[in-house]
Design a protein around this motif. Structure first.
Motif, PDB file in Angstrom:
ATOM      1  N   SER A 116       0.227  -1.335   0.045  1.00 60.72           N
ATOM      2  CA  SER A 116      -0.280   0.280   0.058  1.00 60.72           C
ATOM      3  C   SER A 116       0.667   0.709   0.040  1.00 60.72           C
ATOM      4  O   SER A 116      -0.055   2.585   0.008  1.00 60.72           O
ATOM      5  N   SER A 117       2.429   0.955   0.228  1.00 61.86           N
ATOM      6  CA  SER A 117       2.972   2.703   0.201  1.00 61.86           C
ATOM      7  C   SER A 117       3.439   2.764  -1.265  1.00 61.86           C
ATOM      8  O   SER A 117       3.311   1.824  -1.758  1.00 61.86           O
ATOM      9  N   VAL A 118       3.961   4.142  -1.294  1.00 61.93           N
ATOM     10  CA  VAL A 118       4.112   4.465  -2.463  1.00 61.93           C
ATOM     11  C   VAL A 118       5.904   3.786  -2.721  1.00 61.93           C
ATOM     12  O   VAL A 118       6.542   4.414  -3.736  1.00 61.93           O
ATOM     13  N   LYS A 119       6.261   3.693  -1.843  1.00 61.04           N
ATOM     14  CA  LYS A 119       7.560   4.041  -1.432  1.00 61.04           C
ATOM     15  C   LYS A 119       8.433   2.387  -2.840  1.00 61.04           C
ATOM     16  O   LYS A 119       7.301   1.401  -2.331  1.00 61.04           O
ATOM     17  N   PRO A 120       9.066   2.752  -3.286  1.00 62.57           N
ATOM     18  CA  PRO A 120       9.494   1.632  -4.423  1.00 62.57           C
ATOM     19  C   PRO A 120       9.817   0.615  -3.572  1.00 62.57           C
ATOM     20  O   PRO A 120      10.334   0.231  -2.841  1.00 62.57           O
ATOM     21  N   GLN A 142      15.718  -6.804  -5.895  1.00 66.63           N
ATOM     22  CA  GLN A 142      16.100  -7.404  -4.994  1.00 66.63           C
ATOM     23  C   GLN A 142      15.295  -8.409  -4.209  1.00 66.63           C
ATOM     24  O   GLN A 142      14.966  -9.775  -4.132  1.00 66.63           O
ATOM     25  N   GLN A 143      14.532  -7.765  -3.286  1.00 67.41           N
ATOM     26  CA  GLN A 143      13.370  -7.999  -3.094  1.00 67.41           C
ATOM     27  C   GLN A 143      12.214  -8.885  -3.315  1.00 67.41           C
ATOM     28  O   GLN A 143      11.305  -9.652  -2.918  1.00 67.41           O
ATOM     29  N   LEU A 144      12.085  -7.556  -3.941  1.00 68.16           N
ATOM     30  CA  LEU A 144      10.941  -8.873  -5.159  1.00 68.16           C
ATOM     31  C   LEU A 144      11.574 -10.458  -5.807  1.00 68.16           C
ATOM     32  O   LEU A 144      10.566 -10.977  -6.036  1.00 68.16           O
ATOM     33  N   ALA A 145      12.456 -10.124  -6.687  1.00 65.33           N
ATOM     34  CA  ALA A 145      13.380 -11.676  -6.453  1.00 65.33           C
ATOM     35  C   ALA A 145      13.462 -12.643  -5.227  1.00 65.33           C
ATOM     36  O   ALA A 145      12.905 -13.765  -6.274  1.00 65.33           O
ATOM     37  N   GLU A 146      14.057 -12.126  -4.522  1.00 63.01           N
ATOM     38  CA  GLU A 146      13.432 -13.068  -3.237  1.00 63.01           C
ATOM     39  C   GLU A 146      12.631 -13.658  -2.912  1.00 63.01           C
ATOM     40  O   GLU A 146      12.724 -14.773  -2.819  1.00 63.01           O
ATOM     41  N   ALA A 147      11.051 -13.313  -3.330  1.00 62.43           N
ATOM     42  CA  ALA A 147      10.145 -13.290  -2.936  1.00 62.43           C
ATOM     43  C   ALA A 147       9.742 -14.476  -3.624  1.00 62.43           C
ATOM     44  O   ALA A 147       8.729 -15.298  -3.211  1.00 62.43           O
ATOM     45  N   GLN A 148       9.796 -14.168  -4.822  1.00 63.08           N
ATOM     46  CA  GLN A 148       9.714 -15.701  -6.067  1.00 63.08           C
ATOM     47  C   GLN A 148      11.129 -16.695  -6.417  1.00 63.08           C
ATOM     48  O   GLN A 148      10.418 -17.164  -7.077  1.00 63.08           O
ATOM     49  N   VAL A 205      12.578   3.893  -9.940  1.00 60.92           N
ATOM     50  CA  VAL A 205      12.801   4.645  -9.094  1.00 60.92           C
ATOM     51  C   VAL A 205      14.291   4.375  -9.367  1.00 60.92           C
ATOM     52  O   VAL A 205      14.540   3.582  -8.660  1.00 60.92           O
ATOM     53  N   SER A 206      15.126   5.509  -9.398  1.00 65.95           N
ATOM     54  CA  SER A 206      16.588   5.163  -9.567  1.00 65.95           C
ATOM     55  C   SER A 206      17.591   5.898  -7.352  1.00 65.95           C
ATOM     56  O   SER A 206      16.239   6.478  -7.165  1.00 65.95           O
ATOM     57  N   GLY A 207      18.548   5.018  -7.147  1.00 67.01           N
ATOM     58  CA  GLY A 207      18.761   5.943  -6.091  1.00 67.01           C
ATOM     59  C   GLY A 207      18.962   5.276  -4.881  1.00 67.01           C
ATOM     60  O   GLY A 207      18.674   3.798  -5.467  1.00 67.01           O
ATOM     61  N   ALA A 208      18.890   5.044  -3.945  1.00 69.85           N
ATOM     62  CA  ALA A 208      19.968   4.702  -2.501  1.00 69.85           C
ATOM     63  C   ALA A 208      17.913   4.535  -2.492  1.00 69.85           C
ATOM     64  O   ALA A 208      18.599   2.506  -2.276  1.00 69.85           O
ATOM     65  N   ASN A 209      17.388   4.075  -2.979  1.00 65.62           N
ATOM     66  CA  ASN A 209      16.514   3.884  -2.057  1.00 65.62           C
ATOM     67  C   ASN A 209      14.977   2.955  -3.281  1.00 65.62           C
ATOM     68  O   ASN A 209      14.058   3.485  -3.105  1.00 65.62           O
ATOM     69  N   GLY A 210      15.701   3.168  -4.452  1.00 59.64           N
ATOM     70  CA  GLY A 210      15.070   2.514  -5.306  1.00 59.64           C
ATOM     71  C   GLY A 210      14.108   1.317  -5.422  1.00 59.64           C
ATOM     72  O   GLY A 210      14.758   1.038  -4.946  1.00 59.64           O
ATOM     73  N   GLY A 211      13.768   1.427  -6.157  1.00 62.36           N
ATOM     74  CA  GLY A 211      12.903   0.066  -7.022  1.00 62.36           C
ATOM     75  C   GLY A 211      11.653   0.146  -8.243  1.00 62.36           C
ATOM     76  O   GLY A 211      12.100   1.188  -9.223  1.00 62.36           O
ATOM     77  N   TYR A 212      10.933  -0.134  -7.980  1.00 58.65           N
ATOM     78  CA  TYR A 212       9.356  -0.780  -8.634  1.00 58.65           C
ATOM     79  C   TYR A 212       8.032  -0.102  -7.577  1.00 58.65           C
ATOM     80  O   TYR A 212       7.691  -0.416  -6.760  1.00 58.65           O
ATOM     81  N   ARG A 213       7.612   0.559  -8.526  1.00 61.35           N
ATOM     82  CA  ARG A 213       6.038   1.226  -7.553  1.00 61.35           C
ATOM     83  C   ARG A 213       5.448   1.129  -9.417  1.00 61.35           C
ATOM     84  O   ARG A 213       5.435   1.325 -10.215  1.00 61.35           O
ATOM     85  N   LEU A 214       3.799   0.928  -9.159  1.00 58.15           N
ATOM     86  CA  LEU A 214       2.797   0.999  -9.135  1.00 58.15           C
ATOM     87  C   LEU A 214       2.943   2.526 -10.845  1.00 58.15           C
ATOM     88  O   LEU A 214       3.252   3.310  -9.551  1.00 58.15           O
ATOM     89  N   SER A 215       2.401   2.546 -11.670  1.00 61.13           N
ATOM     90  CA  SER A 215       2.648   3.456 -12.028  1.00 61.13           C
ATOM     91  C   SER A 215       1.164   4.245 -12.640  1.00 61.13           C
ATOM     92  O   SER A 215       0.332   4.665 -12.907  1.00 61.13           O
ATOM     93  N   ARG A 216      -0.089   3.073 -12.967  1.00 67.06           N
ATOM     94  CA  ARG A 216      -0.527   3.035 -12.406  1.00 67.06           C
ATOM     95  C   ARG A 216      -2.117   2.551 -11.818  1.00 67.06           C
ATOM     96  O   ARG A 216      -1.694   2.207 -10.308  1.00 67.06           O
TER      97      ARG A 216
END
Length: 132
Positions: A21-25, A29-35, A58-69
């Motif tokens: 539910s957060s907007v934080k990416p 690594q976390q997505l891959a480990e979960a699967q 999203v780039s950067g130290a706290n980067g990753g992926y999040r929904l855009s839709r």
């Protein structure tokens, strides 16, 4: 009928992003480990989802992926088309004239399946998962 493993990973990844539910990416690594899949392989799948406009990187130290839709608008069919494309699953190789009856049956079945997948929202699955 069989979809590729990439579609399986894409569906599970998108479910994770819709459920979060957060907007934080979320990092690859976390997505891959979960699967239990290679981050490199998952990155290729995520790139297709980015190109389809479903998620953003999203780039950067706290980067990753999040929904855009909007998560309420994402369907199974959207994700499948992003990974598999929109080509028909069955193409008749024989020359029958204007219409092949076998091709017509296969197209009808495919249209019914696509209708079901188009009407199945990922957010509904996320809600069911939360109840478990």
């Amino acid at each position: 009928m069989k979809f590729t493993k990439a579609t399986n990973y894409a569906l599970h990844t998108m479910l994770m992003l819709v459920t979060d539910s957060s907007v934080k990416p979320i990092g690859v690594q976390q997505l891959a480990e979960a699967q239990q899949v290679s981050p490199t392989y998952l990155s290729k799948i995520l790139t297709r989802l980015v190109k389809a406009g479903m998620i953003e990187s999203v780039s950067g130290a706290n980067g990753g992926y999040r929904l855009s839709r909007n998560k309420d608008d994402i369907t199974f069919l959207d994700i499948i088309h992003a990974i598999e494309g929109t080509n028909s699953l069955f193409e008749c190789d024989f020359v029958h004239g204007s219409e092949c009856l076998i091709q017509a049956v296969m197209r009808e079945a495919e249209e019914k399946m696509e209708s079901h997948l188009k009407n199945t929202k990922l957010v509904d699955l996320a809600q069911k998962q939360a109840q478990i």
